[in-house]
Design a protein around this motif. Structure first.
Motif, short mmCIF file in Angstrom:
data_model
loop_
_atom_site.label_atom_id
_atom_site.label_comp_id
_atom_site.label_asym_id
_atom_site.label_seq_id
_atom_site.Cartn_x
_atom_site.Cartn_y
_atom_site.Cartn_z
N LYS A 49 2.17 -8.84 -3.41
CA LYS A 49 0.74 -8.75 -3.11
C LYS A 49 0.21 -7.33 -3.30
CE LYS A 49 0.07 -13.04 -2.45
NZ LYS A 49 -0.80 -13.81 -3.37
N ALA A 50 1.06 -6.33 -3.03
CA ALA A 50 0.67 -4.95 -3.34
C ALA A 50 0.50 -4.79 -4.85
CB ALA A 50 1.71 -3.98 -2.80
N GLY A 51 1.39 -5.42 -5.62
CA GLY A 51 1.27 -5.40 -7.07
C GLY A 51 0.00 -6.08 -7.53
N GLN A 52 -0.35 -7.18 -6.89
CA GLN A 52 -1.59 -7.90 -7.22
C GLN A 52 -2.80 -7.02 -6.92
OE1 GLN A 52 -2.24 -11.58 -5.01
NE2 GLN A 52 -2.34 -12.71 -6.93
N ASN A 53 -2.74 -6.26 -5.83
CA ASN A 53 -3.85 -5.35 -5.50
C ASN A 53 -3.99 -4.26 -6.56
OD1 ASN A 53 -4.23 -6.81 -3.15
ND2 ASN A 53 -3.16 -5.35 -1.84
N ALA A 54 -2.86 -3.66 -6.96
CA ALA A 54 -2.91 -2.62 -7.99
C ALA A 54 -3.46 -3.18 -9.30
CB ALA A 54 -1.51 -2.03 -8.21
N LEU A 55 -3.06 -4.40 -9.63
CA LEU A 55 -3.58 -5.05 -10.83
C LEU A 55 -5.09 -5.23 -10.73
CD1 LEU A 55 -2.64 -6.31 -13.51
CD2 LEU A 55 -2.31 -8.47 -12.29
N THR A 56 -5.57 -5.56 -9.55
CA THR A 56 -7.01 -5.70 -9.32
C THR A 56 -7.73 -4.40 -9.60
OG1 THR A 56 -6.65 -7.41 -7.63
CG2 THR A 56 -8.75 -6.23 -7.57
N TRP A 57 -7.20 -3.30 -9.08
CA TRP A 57 -7.85 -1.99 -9.27
C TRP A 57 -7.87 -1.59 -10.74
CZ3 TRP A 57 -4.07 -0.37 -4.93
CH2 TRP A 57 -4.59 -0.75 -3.69
#
Length: 249
Positions: free
Chosen positions: A155-163
């Motif tokens: 989910k941290a990876g998903q957040n970084a992908l979002t940014w």
């Protein structure tokens, strides 16, 4: 082709994805569902009152599967949004976590989000259309919840992908945001959360309860809509105040 923009929803046959689909339909927006289960898709389409062809069996970790489904949808709809709801979770202490299980969670939660997002982005860039992506992340990607080494990392990876996507795509009028739910009463949570875990969440969430899929869907609807047209690259916690809570009275 239907000129009304449609929203593609991964994991759309159950849980938050299904709630998002139902709310989008209530707002007059067409929906296209992706899910691994043909049985759940048929049931969801029937309950939502949409054509079976608007539900496609798809493995989001496989490029060919995603591309085939998206091109099929795009032949009948103008696609205007994507909600990445599909995902899996695990509650296991880091020292006891199996490497293959860790890889599987990253493959579905991060790589799957990347593949579906890239496919829609290429469609929008090719057609010179605006678009909106909402990733369903988690508060476990924002803090160190126990037992969430694999899930939290995904989910941290998903957040970084979002940014990153919000940064790269904003100039093309493609907005990318994420919703990070706290505890929500979904089939996934009901399967994972023991009574002890539920007590811990109730103790730590200032609102003293789990959220509902409909409460998450309402925030997703805002982020997909033109009302949020200047919101981009954000991860919004929808968690009853959990992530920002300090000492309790």
């Amino acid at each position: 082709m239907d000129s009304q923009p449609a929203v593609v929803i991964t994991g759309g046959a159950s849980g938050i994805g299904f709630a998002v689909a139902r709310q989008q339909l209530a707002l007059g927006v067409a929906v296209c569902l992706l899910d691994l289960s043909s049985e759940k898709l048929s049931e969801a389409c029937r309950e939502l009152g949409i054509a079976d062809e608007n539900g496609q069996v798809c493995d989001i970790t496989q490029e060919a599967s995603v591309e085939s489904a998206i091109w099929d949808f795009s032949a009948r709809h103008m696609l205007g949004g994507l909600v990445n709801c599909a995902g899996i979770g695990m509650d296991c202490l880091m020292a006891e976590t199996d490497v293959d299980a860790f890889r599987k969670i990253l493959d579905i939660n991060v790589i799957g989000t990347f593949i579906t997002s890239r496919t829609l982005v290429r469609y929008w860039l090719d057609k010179k259309l605006p678009g909106a992506i909402v990733n369903i992340s988690s508060v476990s990607g924002l803090c160190g919840n126990k037992g969430r080494s694999a899930y939290g990392a995904s989910k941290a990876g998903q957040n970084a992908l979002t940014w990153v996507m919000g940064n790269e795509l904003g100039s093309h009028d493609i907005r990318v945001n994420a919703v990070a739910p706290g505890p929500v009463d979904t089939p996934l949570a009901q399967a994972m959360h023991t009574s002890e875990v539920r007590e811990q969440w109730h103790a730590r969430v200032p609102m003293k309860r789990y959220g509902t899929p409909e409460e998450i869907a309402s925030v997703v609807a805002f982020l997909l809509s033109q009302e949020s047209r200047y919101v981009n690259g954000q991860v919004l916690a929808v968690d009853g105040g959990f992530i920002n809570a300090g000492l309790f009275r």
